[in-house]
Design a protein around this motif. Structure first.
Motif, PDB file in Angstrom:
ATOM      1  N   THR A 169      15.780  12.571 -23.491  1.00 24.26           N
ATOM      2  CA  THR A 169      16.483  13.293 -24.547  1.00 24.26           C
ATOM      3  C   THR A 169      16.196  12.690 -25.911  1.00 24.26           C
ATOM      4  O   THR A 169      16.054  13.412 -26.910  1.00 24.26           O
ATOM      5  CB  THR A 169      18.001  13.307 -24.273  1.00 24.26           C
ATOM      6  OG1 THR A 169      18.254  13.962 -23.028  1.00 24.26           O
ATOM      7  CG2 THR A 169      18.754  14.049 -25.377  1.00 24.26           C
ATOM      8  N   THR A 170      16.093  11.380 -25.982  1.00 21.84           N
ATOM      9  CA  THR A 170      15.719  10.729 -27.248  1.00 21.84           C
ATOM     10  C   THR A 170      14.372  11.240 -27.737  1.00 21.84           C
ATOM     11  O   THR A 170      14.195  11.557 -28.920  1.00 21.84           O
ATOM     12  CB  THR A 170      15.678   9.206 -27.073  1.00 21.84           C
ATOM     13  OG1 THR A 170      16.980   8.720 -26.747  1.00 21.84           O
ATOM     14  CG2 THR A 170      15.201   8.525 -28.350  1.00 21.84           C
ATOM     15  N   VAL A 173      14.749  15.161 -28.763  1.00 16.19           N
ATOM     16  CA  VAL A 173      15.473  15.376 -30.014  1.00 16.19           C
ATOM     17  C   VAL A 173      14.650  14.907 -31.208  1.00 16.19           C
ATOM     18  O   VAL A 173      14.503  15.620 -32.212  1.00 16.19           O
ATOM     19  CB  VAL A 173      16.831  14.643 -29.973  1.00 16.19           C
ATOM     20  CG1 VAL A 173      17.465  14.595 -31.368  1.00 16.19           C
ATOM     21  CG2 VAL A 173      17.769  15.328 -28.991  1.00 16.19           C
ATOM     22  N   ASN A 174      14.093  13.719 -31.112  1.00 15.41           N
ATOM     23  CA  ASN A 174      13.369  13.174 -32.259  1.00 15.41           C
ATOM     24  C   ASN A 174      12.007  13.825 -32.454  1.00 15.41           C
ATOM     25  O   ASN A 174      11.551  13.975 -33.592  1.00 15.41           O
ATOM     26  CB  ASN A 174      13.237  11.660 -32.111  1.00 15.41           C
ATOM     27  CG  ASN A 174      14.542  10.934 -32.387  1.00 15.41           C
ATOM     28  OD1 ASN A 174      14.916  10.720 -33.532  1.00 15.41           O
ATOM     29  ND2 ASN A 174      15.244  10.578 -31.320  1.00 15.41           N
ATOM     30  N   SER A 201      22.829  16.484 -23.272  1.00 13.74           N
ATOM     31  CA  SER A 201      23.509  15.755 -24.352  1.00 13.74           C
ATOM     32  C   SER A 201      22.847  15.934 -25.711  1.00 13.74           C
ATOM     33  O   SER A 201      23.083  15.157 -26.623  1.00 13.74           O
ATOM     34  CB  SER A 201      23.573  14.261 -24.007  1.00 13.74           C
ATOM     35  OG  SER A 201      22.287  13.745 -23.717  1.00 13.74           O
ATOM     36  N   PHE A 205      23.643  14.079 -29.401  1.00 17.15           N
ATOM     37  CA  PHE A 205      22.643  13.366 -30.187  1.00 17.15           C
ATOM     38  C   PHE A 205      22.550  13.890 -31.616  1.00 17.15           C
ATOM     39  O   PHE A 205      22.127  13.162 -32.520  1.00 17.15           O
ATOM     40  CB  PHE A 205      21.271  13.477 -29.519  1.00 17.15           C
ATOM     41  CG  PHE A 205      21.045  12.485 -28.407  1.00 17.15           C
ATOM     42  CD1 PHE A 205      21.975  12.325 -27.396  1.00 17.15           C
ATOM     43  CD2 PHE A 205      19.892  11.724 -28.357  1.00 17.15           C
ATOM     44  CE1 PHE A 205      21.774  11.429 -26.360  1.00 17.15           C
ATOM     45  CE2 PHE A 205      19.669  10.816 -27.329  1.00 17.15           C
ATOM     46  CZ  PHE A 205      20.616  10.673 -26.329  1.00 17.15           C
ATOM     47  N   SER A 371      21.971   5.605 -33.396  1.00 18.79           N
ATOM     48  CA  SER A 371      21.640   6.879 -34.051  1.00 18.79           C
ATOM     49  C   SER A 371      22.185   8.060 -33.250  1.00 18.79           C
ATOM     50  O   SER A 371      22.717   9.017 -33.824  1.00 18.79           O
ATOM     51  CB  SER A 371      20.128   7.015 -34.236  1.00 18.79           C
ATOM     52  OG  SER A 371      19.470   7.191 -32.987  1.00 18.79           O
ATOM     53  N   SER A 372      22.072   7.982 -31.920  1.00 19.43           N
ATOM     54  CA  SER A 372      22.599   9.075 -31.095  1.00 19.43           C
ATOM     55  C   SER A 372      24.117   9.115 -31.142  1.00 19.43           C
ATOM     56  O   SER A 372      24.721  10.197 -31.161  1.00 19.43           O
ATOM     57  CB  SER A 372      22.118   8.941 -29.648  1.00 19.43           C
ATOM     58  OG  SER A 372      22.566   7.736 -29.059  1.00 19.43           O
ATOM     59  N   ASP A 373      24.764   7.961 -31.185  1.00 21.43           N
ATOM     60  CA  ASP A 373      26.218   7.920 -31.286  1.00 21.43           C
ATOM     61  C   ASP A 373      26.708   8.517 -32.602  1.00 21.43           C
ATOM     62  O   ASP A 373      27.800   9.097 -32.669  1.00 21.43           O
ATOM     63  CB  ASP A 373      26.727   6.485 -31.162  1.00 21.43           C
ATOM     64  CG  ASP A 373      26.646   5.949 -29.741  1.00 21.43           C
ATOM     65  OD1 ASP A 373      26.492   6.769 -28.815  1.00 21.43           O
ATOM     66  OD2 ASP A 373      26.716   4.713 -29.555  1.00 21.43           O
TER      67      ASP A 373
END
Length: 409
Positions: A169-170, A173-174, A201, A205, A371-373
């Motif tokens: 997911t990181t 998203v990025n 999630s 994010f 960053s996701s939090d």
């Protein structure tokens, strides 16, 4: 009469609820009072048609139409109210409880600007009102992205984690954000689809709301059109459009391969890049995404569980004669340039699995979780982070390759 005893003029109405009986929607009453105080009124369906034509309606900014399943017999009248309000430049928030997807679809097509499910999620009415006040980001731009179709050949890039915590997911998203901002003058249109129907999630994010209309869209993709798809999307900073996972956990087999193909086809028609964040589980419709994607990124780590799962994935795809050549293996938390022992382990892992690990993603450290939090991409939270730089390089190379292919064509 003295000024001390003169009655103050009543405040003009800036909103109205429209319903068969507003007492059936007590949570709506509470939220309207909390947001607007006394600057709102209540109308029945027949009253609404008459009132909107009156001069007193000139101060209305929006109406909140609340309906349930018993109102589906009055869809013609409801459509007339929506059409009249739209003509008078009054925004419409549609609040629905247990309404069929077909009825919801019809009313959205007739001009409703926002959809909010009932019972109202906490803060959702306020959020819908704020979106109406910012049309350039929440409505106009997302509508523009869907009214300017591409040639139907948008690039689909899927991301699938081979084990929990491997950064799928990181990466999704990025990568989506880097592609959306890869050019300042003429950035590509990018859509990020969260296919993790149970525990996706992406919304976390990027600090985006999960909307019930997403579930409605998946429930009836045969009748899905641009309007329904637009309503399901949420804009992130006016540059990236996101289809979040539904608010509630739903079975992965609720949707079919045909559903997935319809959503991908519609997204490809309106966006230059479509990023798909896949669930870790292999399901029947995984094949539809694999066949529809140009590149299928799979994330893994330098450990035994990732190695075993990579081998099992290869066997599964080979046995079904699926396009295994689309897989691009991405090593998360890859060893650094000076870590010769770690680099040797990577080489041995690739050789033992007979795969080519094409993308080495460095460990971004605590900044990635932070960053996701905070609901921000790494480019906004930690622009110099090594992981962010590597993903930005990937986005740039993909975009340059896409432009080269387009020029050659």
């Amino acid at each position: 009469m003295s000024s001390a005893t003169r009655q103050p003029e009543p405040s003009p109405l800036i909103a109205c609820t429209i319903s068969r009986d507003v007492q059936n929607f007590d949570l709506l009453i509470e939220d309207m009072e909390a947001v607007l105080g006394e600057a709102w009124g209540d109308l029945g369906f027949a009253e609404a048609l008459a009132f909107i034509n009156q001069p007193e309606a000139a101060t209305l900014e929006f109406v909140a139409m609340a309906i349930d399943e018993t109102d589906e017999d009055d869809l013609v009248m409801l459509g007339e109210i929506i059409a009249l309000a739209s003509k008078k430049k009054i925004k419409i928030i549609l609040i629905a409880e247990d309404v069929s997807p077909a009825a919801l679809h019809q009313l959205l097509r007739q001009g409703a600007d926002e959809f909010v499910p009932y019972p109202l999620p906490e803060g959702e009415l306020q959020a819908a009102i704020e979106r109406l006040k910012k049309p350039a980001v929440a409505v106009t731009e997302s509508a523009s992205a869907l009214t300017q179709p591409t040639k139907g050949d948008g690039v689909v890039l899927a991301v699938h984690g081979l084990a929990g915590g491997t950064g799928a997911t990181t990466l999704a998203v990025n990568l989506a954000w880097e592609l959306a901002t890869v050019e300042k003058a003429n950035p590509p249109r990018v859509c990020l689809l969260d296919f993790g129907l149970q525990f996706g999630s992406v919304s976390t994010f990027l600090d985006l709301p999960r909307r019930d209309v997403v579930f409605d869209m998946w429930s009836d993709t045969e009748h899905m059109d641009d309007d329904i798809f637009r309503q399901a999307l949420v804009a992130f900073e006016g540059k990236l459009w996101v289809l979040t996972a539904p608010p509630d956990i739903i079975p992965l087999d609720l949707i079919s391969s045909d559903d997935v193909r319809r959503v991908l086809d519609l997204a490809r028609r309106h966006f230059d890049y479509v990023i798909v964040d896949m669930p870790a589980t292999l399901v029947q419709w995984t094949e539809a995404v694999l066949n529809g994607a140009q590149i299928y990124f799979t994330t893994l780590e330098l450990d035994m569980r990732s190695a075993q799962n990579a081998l099992r994935l290869k066997r599964a795809l080979t046995s079904e004669e699926l396009p295994i050549e689309k897989l691009r293996f991405c090593l998360n938390r890859a060893p650094g340039f000076t870590d010769l022992n770690g680099k040797s382990r990577v080489k041995r892992m690739a050789e033992s699995l007979d795969i080519n690990i094409e993308l080495l993603l460095p460990d971004g450290g605590r900044a990635v979780g932070q960053s996701s939090d905070h609901g921000l991409p790494l480019a906004s939270a930690a622009a110099k982070n090594p992981l962010r730089r590597e993903i930005a390089k990937l986005a740039s190379s993909l975009h340059e390759l896409g432009k080269s292919d387009a020029e050659a064509a």
